[in-house]
Design an enzyme around this catalytic site. Structure first.
Site, PDB file in Angstrom:
ATOM      1  N   HIS A 470       0.802  -1.107   0.069  1.00 20.96           N
ATOM      2  CA  HIS A 470      -0.160   0.027   0.071  1.00 20.96           C
ATOM      3  C   HIS A 470       1.004   1.329  -0.009  1.00 20.96           C
ATOM      4  O   HIS A 470       0.525   2.233   0.692  1.00 20.96           O
ATOM      5  CB  HIS A 470      -0.913  -0.062   1.133  1.00 20.96           C
ATOM      6  N   PRO A 471       1.848   1.596  -0.884  1.00 19.51           N
ATOM      7  CA  PRO A 471       2.480   2.502  -0.814  1.00 19.51           C
ATOM      8  C   PRO A 471       1.811   3.914  -1.246  1.00 19.51           C
ATOM      9  O   PRO A 471       0.952   3.941  -2.448  1.00 19.51           O
ATOM     10  CB  PRO A 471       3.654   2.351  -2.083  1.00 19.51           C
TER      11      PRO A 471
END
Length: 545
Positions: A470-471
């Site tokens: 989930h960057p």
């Protein structure tokens, strides 16, 4: 070669980019070019929900990034898969539909981003959604994005939810309803047992429009800038370089890694970073590539007392054949759902106002996500901190547009993150020890019961914790006077005309949950703002004529 012109050029056909391509071309008024570095989404396993095990390491459909050695995780490098295909990461993700908490978006607004509070973004979540359960105050029906429930109950999943209740957490029927808190089944972006990616939901219905052009295998390597205005995009396709101009705007929707990379390659960023990489300083912006956030997970793997896990299914030719036939005939069974069918959102401290931990529960186990499953019956319960305070960076490594950027997550660099992750790990064990779960637990395979003290748990986290992919946050939305913000509340890059960013990179803080739904919402809201500003520009031109 003469440059082609379009009204809008959208870079990146991922979760937000496909939405933008659809909405900006919807009324036929504007011409739109959508550029995607990867191929079309015709690989069969993309569309089978459990098939992301086949795409997680795919060399063509996946950027396959690796972080720099990170002190917070014992000097390890972390593998970061990111979608490189129509649909972007929505074509290779775990399909979980979670929006985040209402407070996440109210926090964005309070940081100086008017229009991004929960009451303002909820209509965009509802607009995109085709909720299987029907329309209500929190959900929409008839939108492009299919959202469905898990239709078949698994005894291990039911045991996990019951154990969560025994641990004191309420059962949740809807993590996207009035309250996120509780344990229960996830909803998935699937329809009739098939993945509903952003490409399938938004791009496929728009592909036949004469005013929409989609270029695949076209990697953007820079922006065309004149003065303080972005005029277009440079990209490469089949070893040929092209330049395309945007009469109105360029929109970067290339994600939290590629959007800041493209900006830096174009001379937009921290002057020190640019000079070190041999790039000209065209538009100084310290915040580009900074504020990187991600969700880190701690996994507990249990050996199961019964041969009812996905590990067992994959070990048996007969069971695999039965599963395949069930999917082909009825679009049901393990192939029709993601690996993590259930989870939860809980508080590590009763004094907290909202959950700070998310659980993912899967009926399989492996040494690391995407790796071959264990030969024994096994299942996995993971916990992640929803709102980490640690911040990382991503920056170009050189002036070569085809060299991967350097990613520094800085995991567990803040004491608060260490405390919450340890607490989440202990909550996972607490659930696994409850009566509903105990008949299925033969032993804790990893990390093992000899890991008990806070120091031992933290050491395990540093050695074994993994990303949940989930960057976010690397082109942060905020006020112009904040020199670490990159875009304003209308997603326009500060100090430049003709350029916006609309993807996970604009999040000031990461949402409390899986990020795909929020990225689609960002695409929906961005498209409205772009069209509003275009209409206003037309009116102003008419008034001055």
């Amino acid at each position: 070669m003469e440059s082609k012109q379009y009204d809008f050029v959208v870079v990146g056909a991922g979760s937000a980019g496909c939405v933008l391509a659809n909405r900006l071309s919807e009324d036929g008024r504007y011409s739109v070019l959508l550029l995607e570095a990867g191929p079309v989404d015709n690989y069969p396993w993309i569309h089978v929900p459990i098939g992301y095990g086949k795409t997680m390491f795919h060399p063509t459909l996946n950027w396959g990034y690796t972080t720099e050695p990170d002190e917070g995780i014992a000097g390890r490098r972390m593998y970061w898969p990111r979608g490189k295909v129509l649909g972007g990461s929505s074509s290779i993700n775990g399909l979980i539909y979670v929006r985040g908490q209402a407070e996440d978006f109210d926090d964005w607004a309070a940081m100086g981003n008017p229009g991004w509070g929960w009451d303002q973004v909820l209509p965009y979540f509802r607009r995109s959604e085709d909720q299987e359960r029907g329309e209500d105050a929190y959900h929409g029906a008839g939108g492009p994005l299919a959202v469905s429930s898990v239709h078949e109950n698994h005894p291990l999943v039911e045991a996990f939810i019951s154990a969560g209740e025994q641990a004191g957490f309420p059962r949740s029927e809807d993590f996207n309803g009035a309250s996120q808190e509780g344990v229960g089944y996830f909803q998935l972006t699937t329809k009739n047992g098939r993945r509903c990616s952003s490409a399938k939901a938004f791009l496929r219905p728009a592909r036949q429009r004469s005013n929409l052009t989609v270029e695949t295998n076209a990697q953007t390597n820079g922006l065309v800038i004149e003065g303080n205005r972005v005029l277009g995009v440079r990209y490469r396709k089949e070893d040929t370089d092209f330049t395309v101009h945007a009469r109105r705007e360029v929109v970067l929707s290339a994600g939290a890694i590629n959007s800041p990379q493209i900006m830096e390659l174009s001379g937009i960023g921290d002057p020190e970073i640019l000079k070190e990489a041999g790039l000209p300083v065209v538009h100084p912006m310290k915040g580009v590539g900074r504020n990187l956030q991600d969700h880190l997970q701690a996994r507990i793997i249990s050996r199961c007392t019964q041969s009812i896990t996905t590990n067992d299914d994959l070990a048996s030719m007969v069971r695999k054949a039965r599963i395949g036939l069930k999917y082909l005939l009825f679009r049901r069974g393990p192939l029709a759902v993601g690996i993590n069918q259930a989870g939860g959102f809980v508080k590590t401290n009763d004094a907290d106002s909202r959950p700070d931990i998310q659980f993912h529960f899967g009926t399989l186990s492996s040494d690391k996500p995407g790796a071959p499953v264990h030969e024994f019956p096994g299942f996995t319960l993971s916990s992640c901190q929803l709102r980490p305070e640690s911040r990382g960076e991503v920056h170009v490594a050189s002036n070569d547009p085809y060299e991967y950027p350097r990613i520094h997550p800085n995991y567990l660099s803040e004491e608060k993150d260490c405390e919450v992750m340890i607490a989440g790990f202990r909550l996972s064990r607490r659930i696994l020890e409850k009566p509903a779960m105990q008949p299925f637990v033969a032993e804790e395979h990893s990390p093992g019961r000899d890991i008990q003290s806070d120091d031992e748990i933290l050491d395990y986290l540093r050695r074994d914790a993994t990303t949940i992919f989930h960057p976010t946050g690397t082109c942060r939305m905020g006020r112009a006077e904040d020199d670490m913000s990159v875009v304003d509340a209308r997603l326009r890059v500060h100090g430049l005309e003709g350029l916006r960013v609309a993807d996970a990179s604009i999040m000031p803080t990461i949402v409390s949950g899986n990020t795909n739904a929020a990225c689609i919402m960002i695409g929906e809201k961005a498209s409205d703002m772009i069209l509003e500003d275009a209409a206003e520009a037309v009116c102003n031109q008419a008034a001055s004529a």
